[in-house]
Enzyme design. Sequence first.
Site, PDB file in Angstrom:
ATOM      1  N   GLN A  88       0.871  -1.324  -0.141  1.00 37.96           N
ATOM      2  CA  GLN A  88       0.022   0.100   0.123  1.00 37.96           C
ATOM      3  C   GLN A  88       0.800   1.178   0.126  1.00 37.96           C
ATOM      4  O   GLN A  88       0.349   2.360   0.185  1.00 37.96           O
ATOM      5  CB  GLN A  88      -0.887   0.224   1.080  1.00 37.96           C
ATOM      6  CG  GLN A  88      -1.888  -1.285   1.080  1.00 37.96           C
ATOM      7  CD  GLN A  88      -2.845  -1.370   2.351  1.00 37.96           C
ATOM      8  OE1 GLN A  88      -2.368  -0.801   3.585  1.00 37.96           O
ATOM      9  NE2 GLN A  88      -3.885  -2.037   2.276  1.00 37.96           N
ATOM     10  N   HIS A 151      -1.161  -0.123   5.838  1.00 40.22           N
ATOM     11  CA  HIS A 151      -1.532   0.890   6.835  1.00 40.22           C
ATOM     12  C   HIS A 151      -0.753   2.108   7.004  1.00 40.22           C
ATOM     13  O   HIS A 151      -0.227   2.098   7.935  1.00 40.22           O
ATOM     14  CB  HIS A 151      -2.059   0.264   7.940  1.00 40.22           C
ATOM     15  CG  HIS A 151      -2.859  -0.874   7.646  1.00 40.22           C
ATOM     16  ND1 HIS A 151      -3.667  -1.518   8.740  1.00 40.22           N
ATOM     17  CD2 HIS A 151      -3.602  -1.393   6.563  1.00 40.22           C
ATOM     18  CE1 HIS A 151      -4.835  -2.211   8.165  1.00 40.22           C
ATOM     19  NE2 HIS A 151      -4.659  -2.230   7.091  1.00 40.22           N
ATOM     20  N   GLU A 245     -15.072   3.563  10.452  1.00 38.21           N
ATOM     21  CA  GLU A 245     -15.882   4.625  11.388  1.00 38.21           C
ATOM     22  C   GLU A 245     -15.488   6.125  10.629  1.00 38.21           C
ATOM     23  O   GLU A 245     -14.817   6.544  10.034  1.00 38.21           O
ATOM     24  CB  GLU A 245     -14.759   4.702  12.743  1.00 38.21           C
ATOM     25  CG  GLU A 245     -14.928   3.207  13.393  1.00 38.21           C
ATOM     26  CD  GLU A 245     -14.274   3.397  14.785  1.00 38.21           C
ATOM     27  OE1 GLU A 245     -14.175   2.391  15.493  1.00 38.21           O
ATOM     28  OE2 GLU A 245     -13.511   4.573  15.207  1.00 38.21           O
ATOM     29  N   TYR A 255      -9.013   6.438  20.336  1.00 36.02           N
ATOM     30  CA  TYR A 255     -10.215   5.732  19.621  1.00 36.02           C
ATOM     31  C   TYR A 255     -10.350   4.242  19.477  1.00 36.02           C
ATOM     32  O   TYR A 255     -11.025   3.537  18.735  1.00 36.02           O
ATOM     33  CB  TYR A 255     -10.285   6.369  18.292  1.00 36.02           C
ATOM     34  CG  TYR A 255     -10.471   7.855  18.190  1.00 36.02           C
ATOM     35  CD1 TYR A 255     -11.468   8.300  17.974  1.00 36.02           C
ATOM     36  CD2 TYR A 255      -9.493   8.759  18.825  1.00 36.02           C
ATOM     37  CE1 TYR A 255     -12.143   9.638  18.111  1.00 36.02           C
ATOM     38  CE2 TYR A 255      -9.746  10.220  18.939  1.00 36.02           C
ATOM     39  CZ  TYR A 255     -11.095  10.503  18.646  1.00 36.02           C
ATOM     40  OH  TYR A 255     -11.357  11.708  18.844  1.00 36.02           O
ATOM     41  N   TYR A 266     -10.396 -10.328   8.938  1.00 39.84           N
ATOM     42  CA  TYR A 266     -10.700 -10.844   7.598  1.00 39.84           C
ATOM     43  C   TYR A 266     -11.309 -12.287   7.546  1.00 39.84           C
ATOM     44  O   TYR A 266     -11.940 -12.581   6.664  1.00 39.84           O
ATOM     45  CB  TYR A 266      -9.427 -10.677   6.769  1.00 39.84           C
ATOM     46  CG  TYR A 266      -9.071  -9.216   6.572  1.00 39.84           C
ATOM     47  CD1 TYR A 266     -10.370  -8.256   6.186  1.00 39.84           C
ATOM     48  CD2 TYR A 266      -8.003  -8.535   7.071  1.00 39.84           C
ATOM     49  CE1 TYR A 266     -10.004  -6.908   5.947  1.00 39.84           C
ATOM     50  CE2 TYR A 266      -7.820  -7.218   6.970  1.00 39.84           C
ATOM     51  CZ  TYR A 266      -8.942  -6.315   6.319  1.00 39.84           C
ATOM     52  OH  TYR A 266      -8.608  -4.959   6.433  1.00 39.84           O
TER      53      TYR A 266
END
Length: 375
Positions: A88, A151, A245, A255, A266
Site C-alpha cells: 500500500q 496501513h 468509522e 479511539y 478478515y
Amino acid sequence: MRLILAGFVSAVALSACSPSSAAAPDVTSDLEVTLTPVVEAEFPWGLAFLPNGDLLFTEKDGGLNFVAGGEGEATPVSGMPPALTEGQGGYFGLTLDPEFETNRLIYIAYAKGTTADNGTAVVRARLSDDNAALEDLTEIFLADARDTAYHFGGRLQFANDGTLFVSLGEGFKYMKDAQDPKITHGSLVRINSDGTIPADNPFADGADGKPSVYSYGHRNIQGLYYDAEEDRLYATEHGPKGGDEFNIIHPGANYGWPVVTYGVNYDGTIITEQTEKEGMEQPLTYWVPSIAPSGLTRLTSDVYPGWKGDFFVGGMNGPAGLELVRVRLEDGQVTERENLFKNEYAIRDVVEAPDGHLYVATKDLDGIFRVDIAE
C-alpha cells in the site's frame, strides 16, 4: 445515474451499538447526480485544488501531477522524493499551505524507505511559478519505523492556527501499538508547518506520550477534513472486516483500536468482544459491512440543492464499498446516510473545487471525475 438505497448496518452490530454511535437511517434523495470524467490518471491518491481552479494530484506510483483549469491533460511535476511503492506504499495525500497564494508552499505525504524499514514521511516544497517542479524540498516529519508495507495513513489537513494534522496507520501487524501514545503507529499527529511540535499538543511534555501525537487508538485513517468555521477535525478510518468509522477528533483521545471495534478479522474470527469501553471514543457512525472509507470533505457550496453542509466519504472496497456516501450531521448526530454511484467506482479521494463542484479520484485506472447534477 440513479441514487441507490444503501443496506442497513447488520442487526448484530446495531444491537451492540450505543445511542451515540447508532447507524443513521439510509435514505434516497430526489437529487440525481452523475460522474463526468475530467482527467486521466493511474491510481490517483490525493487531490488539491489551487485557488485559481488548477489541480494538483498524486498518483500512488507516479508522483505529483498538475492540471491547468482542473480538467484535461495532466503534466508531471518534477522534484518528488523516491517512494516505497510496494504493497500500500506510494505517494499519498497533499495539501496547500494556508498562505499558498503568497508562498506557493505545498505538503505531501509518502511512504519512505524499504519494505524492511519504512514510515510515512511529510515533505514541504515550493511549487515553481510554471507549476512544473518542486523547489527547496524539505522533510518535516517522519513516522516511527515499521517493517510492513501496509496501513500508512497519509492524509494531511491544516487547522486555523497553522498547525498541520497528519494521519498514520498502525502498519497492520502492529495493531497493539495503536494503544501506545508513545509510538506513532495508529495515531494522528499534529505539527507546525516547519515540523516543530506545537506547545499545546496533549503530550507535548513527553511524559505520557510522544510530543507529536494528537490522538491514538486508530487503525488507518484515510479521510481527514478540518472544518474552519467549527474549528473541528473529522476523520474516517478503516476497520478490519466491518467497523469502518466516522469520528470527530479530540486532543489526547483514544479511539479504541484494537480494544474496541465493530469489526472482525478478515477470516471472521473475533478481535475483541467489546464495541465500547470507558475512556475510548465512539464513532459518529460506522459501516458493517465495510466500505473502506477514503477521502472526506464537507460541502460548503450551493451547487447541489439541499446538500450544503453534508459530508461526502469515498468508498474503495468491501461488500458495501465502491461508492460515494453522503452523510448528514445535525447537532452532533448522523441523521442521514446515502450511497451514491453504488458499485460504479472505487473512490480514493473527494474534494470540493473552488467553483463548488465535488471531484473524486478513483482508486484504480479510471481517473478523476466531476460530480454533476444529472439532466
